[in-house]
Scaffold this active site. Structure first.
Site, PDB file in Angstrom:
ATOM      1  N   GLY D 147       0.653  -1.599   0.658  1.00 46.78           N
ATOM      2  CA  GLY D 147      -0.271  -0.192  -0.064  1.00 46.78           C
ATOM      3  C   GLY D 147       0.978   1.144  -0.125  1.00 46.78           C
ATOM      4  CB  CYS D 148       0.060   5.064  -1.540  1.00 45.69           C
ATOM      5  SG  CYS D 148      -2.247   5.035  -0.551  1.00 45.69           S
ATOM      6  CE1 TYR D 149      -2.019   8.126   3.485  1.00 40.33           C
ATOM      7  CE2 TYR D 149      -3.296   6.236   2.964  1.00 40.33           C
ATOM      8  CZ  TYR D 149      -3.376   7.797   3.148  1.00 40.33           C
ATOM      9  OH  TYR D 149      -3.961   9.258   3.326  1.00 40.33           O
TER      10      TYR D 149
END
Lengths: 343, 343, 343, 343
Positions: D147-149
């Site tokens: 995921g990005c975060y």
């Protein structure tokens, strides 16, 4: 009618004061001044005022002479002689700058260049955060209007610290401010193509608002509080969102919510949002409101508080007018009742 | 107190009406309705109203029953029965939609689907652009509040056409509107990541506001006027800037400026800027003002007029309240005096 | 490998050249210079280059010495001696400034301060708009890279004027540019809080790009063309959208579309969109593309052409590299094939 | 040439993959699919690809058949059968969705609806954060792209936790993401007029990326790590800035900086900024870079780490291509060398 004057009327906080005071039913804008634009009409600088308020900018002395209450919105270090002149002439002085915010001279020296020219003056200064210090503000002649970040942080933590909901140590304050917070002075970091589509922290742990936040939180807690404060610059015009992290002292989210709601139930300008809702800067734009939302990370038992204000209203000009209202015995929200735009 | 109601209060124009009417000293907001959100509080939909105006949304019939004047902010085609009901019950009806703007049924049929259900109703309708039609508005029961683009175009061209400053043929109207003009309904072209950092024209030469613009300009000119109109979508929330190109009839820029300034000198809401200044949407945000700037391309003898309005105020809700003021014999700017924010 | 140098590498067009040339398979970036930041690494000025290109900024002489081809991105008036030095040393000079764009000295004097220092130099200069002047560019030593607005206007009108689709008189050019067009120099109109949520025209009818546009359109038309040109400043970083209004000479929209599509069918960087589509600056960002869309207002018989370019690529640095490719006999799109980001 | 296919090519991550893979020298884009737009050209959906890549969108089966490596960019829950099909057919599967990121099925069940259809499949899945797991990625057939975060948080904390610079408890992760992180699906919070000039937290303490962040940090620390994670939505298109707060274990800022710089000195995509500099999302846009800046609040002894990535590149499509490179034995940065735009 109360005669109000503004020294430094062409900065962003100054012109926001103009906007608010023009709408105030019991205030007459008696004089405005600007060092940079003396002799010009303010509507030449801000065409939004064209045909609405075309007053000519004069100098500080004229403002003091014509006014019952003088607002100053200036770089730090300049307000001290003005305050002295005002108090000497029996005027109220409300300083939107930093000169009188810190009570401790050593702390002031550490964070700003220069010291206290006249200590008796500083002893008279009252920190103008009405939700906390209304009692002292009532009788003040010299009010130090709080910084924008400190306002957002103090309102977020006030009930939590006072009522013992959260621990007093390990508090993290992560704030995000719109571009007007950096003022109208030209700088690369607020040049459009640099800020637009950009986002970063700045002065992490070393922003001048840190000691100011700590002073207020310590007052609330009754003991010395240290916090970690990191501001960020948002690509929007107005608003501060502050996200506070504090250790929970064992309360459920609904209990925390209850404490905050009860605490602020009579506050004209603080609204505690319903559980599940999030404070958003867009919902307080152009108003003196502070929206607070409460959240709990159960698995680490961390309370998360977000507060949203308009940095130029509750964070500056609006709060200054709220202070004026208190000093002059008006309802706290006089001239500040305007409904927020929804977009 | 005038009792006002809003049918369709949760659209952008509707909630802007709420904001303006809450600040109006002679109006009481009697009832609001929304088909999509009936039974909810409006502050659940717009948290900017939380603690300020927490009224529950009802239905159209209730609004009509409780109000002296009913504003409707609805998709086209729905206002006709509501207008009939209002007029039958002796209420004033101010329609922010398109149903009653065009006087010619064939033109209406061509640009909208559907026709005039009741021609006598349409004969009673007055086009609510006060700077031009104030005389008829005074006695109207049914007011068709103008479209946003037509307002910006008509105010830009009114003195020019009426006083014979520019030619009546070959007029080009190039408009740029903020995103709220497209409403609150979700669509890909107003999805943040699509519109942000984007800009394009749309409906070039085929926008429904074309015949509305031509109707008003023809009224002014006293003959059939055809124009070319191209709207564009700007990545901002509020505002329309319209750039008009018209052939000069031989006047100097200073003379053109003089004609416009004289013409609008008593207009509460139209300000002609000084030569060399440019109308900018940021200077009229949240106000009912229209700023107009005048320019001359000497080498092609083309007059360039730019007008700036807030599409949601002078282009919708503010103008509707201006119409209310006229109908009820109040000063035209009652409740509309708020100073523009400078940023 | 072609050795390329950039004089003025820290302006927006300069650093965009850096970005493009670093990705060019047949070019080596031999030296860069900056008057303001000489001796610093360019990655200190632009952290986007940190660890990617940390070259130190030198001076103009060094750049000329080390390079086969010199790009200059400078305020007007400074390029003439540099061009002379380059040509004297047998280097190619590609000027992104205005010094060599206008062929007529009187016109240059009228719009810029100063004249032609050395007429023979100006006689050698070729206007670097490849879609129109590729034949001359091939053998040029001194290329005047076009202005951003003139590029967008000329590509929009080239087929229309050349093929006799539109009239040669009465052409209106309404352009909207992103903030990088105003450069990296600090100014109030590009201060974030002033431009964000704002929009206005500027220099209406009196922008320096007017004579440049007219020079190219006159070349195309074979006769003197006068146009009305009004630029506007958009609150976005990149892109120009130009909306052109021209009188139709009797063609249907489908025929006009056919003419344009055929005309540009082999153009590497011009795409004529399908009927009903609209050119949008977001679809050409970071690329050398020009998107053109065609529309017809039938009731006034006006052709509406919108063209979208990235002002910093096809409007500056990308076009300069396209010119380099042509001069060095490379495929026109070498180093310029990067796909546009979709958001 | 490696034949790559994309299932779900019309979402934002999907079309970013298209952009990157079109520029990859050793990859051929063999097929793309979309459930919503099957049969259409992708350039009809994204006009930025018009004339550049006009491929028709097919279905998932076709993509699998034609490709050596299949990227899937889909809502969670859909990837499991696709992964099975790919592995059965001897293809590499790189999943940009969440289905294979969490190793613990109970945790997955708690945060997502549904469980692991086929546990052996999940046992084969490798978490594709190359800076940490490159060794396992090399031989993987099934890669769960992070995921990005989690990417931004893990890279910020990796050296700090591994080298014992900071405490393992009490870590606060305050992240701010651009709007593309919320996808292309229409929603009110990403409607332009709602997000523009707005800013708020969301899913405070309850975002699905929390367990994913904790899984990686626990791997690094060699023990179970709990963190507090609050995401916010920024009014920009691209980028994540993550601000991490961690207790210092007694190091000076210069020593912390040294540890991080040494640690990442060979990392192709992680740059540790100089002391005093701040990571900014604008400096990593369109690139696979992660910028990290380090700060120390001495008076509370708190380390402040900010990391900036492009959420759609290092946070999604770019990292997926980095994984492809590793699996196929290419240099890690092949096809990912493009220089960042400076604005």
């Amino acid at each position: 009618m109360i005669k109000a004057g503004i020294i430094g009327a062409t900065g962003y906080a100054g012109v926001e004061l103009v906007r608010i005071l023009l709408n105030h039913p019991f205030v007459e804008l008696a004089a405005i001044s600007s060092v940079s634009f003396e002799g010009k009409k303010i509507s030449e600088i801000y065409p939004s005022l064209y045909g609405v308020y075309d007053e000519t900018l004069s100098d500080g002395d004229t403002v003091i002479k014509k006014s019952d209450v003088v607002f100053a919105s200036l770089p730090h270090g300049i307000s001290q002689p003005l305050a002295k002149a005002c108090l000497g002439a029996g005027k109220i002085f409300i300083d939107l700058g930093a000169d009188f915010r810190l009570r401790d001279e050593d702390t002031y020296r550490k964070w700003y260049d220069g010291g206290f020219d006249d200590k008796t003056l500083h002893e008279k200064a009252v920190y103008g955060l009405p939700e906390i210090y209304a009692g002292s503000i009532k009788n003040a002649k010299l009010i130090a209007n709080p910084g924008c970040y400190p306002t957002s942080a103090a309102l977020a933590l006030y009930p939590g610290l006072l009522m013992g909901v959260c621990e007093k140590t390990g508090i993290i304050i992560d704030s995000k401010s719109g571009a007007t917070g950096a003022g109208r002075g030209l700088a690369l970091n607020t040049h459009f193509a640099e800020l637009n589509e950009g986002f970063s922290a700045y002065k992490a742990g070393v922003h001048r608002h840190s000691p100011e936040i700590e002073q207020t939180l310590s007052d609330i807690a009754g003991e010395r509080i240290s916090i970690t404060f990191v501001p960020h610059l948002l690509p929007v015009n107005r608003g501060i969102l502050t996200t506070v992290y504090a250790k929970n002292k064992g309360f459920s989210l609904s209990r925390i919510h209850e404490v905050y709601s009860d605490f602020y139930k009579d506050a004209a300008f603080v609204k505690v949002l319903n559980p599940g809702e999030y404070a958003n800067i867009k919902n307080v734009r152009m108003t003196n409101m502070c929206h607070i939302s409460l959240h709990l990370d159960e698995h680490t038992d961390t309370i998360i508080i977000t507060s949203a204000i308009d940095n130029m209203v509750k964070g500056a000009a609006g709060q200054a007018v709220q202070n004026l209202n208190i000093v002059f015995g008006l309802p706290e929200d006089e001239g500040l009742k305007g409904t927020a735009p929804s977009f």
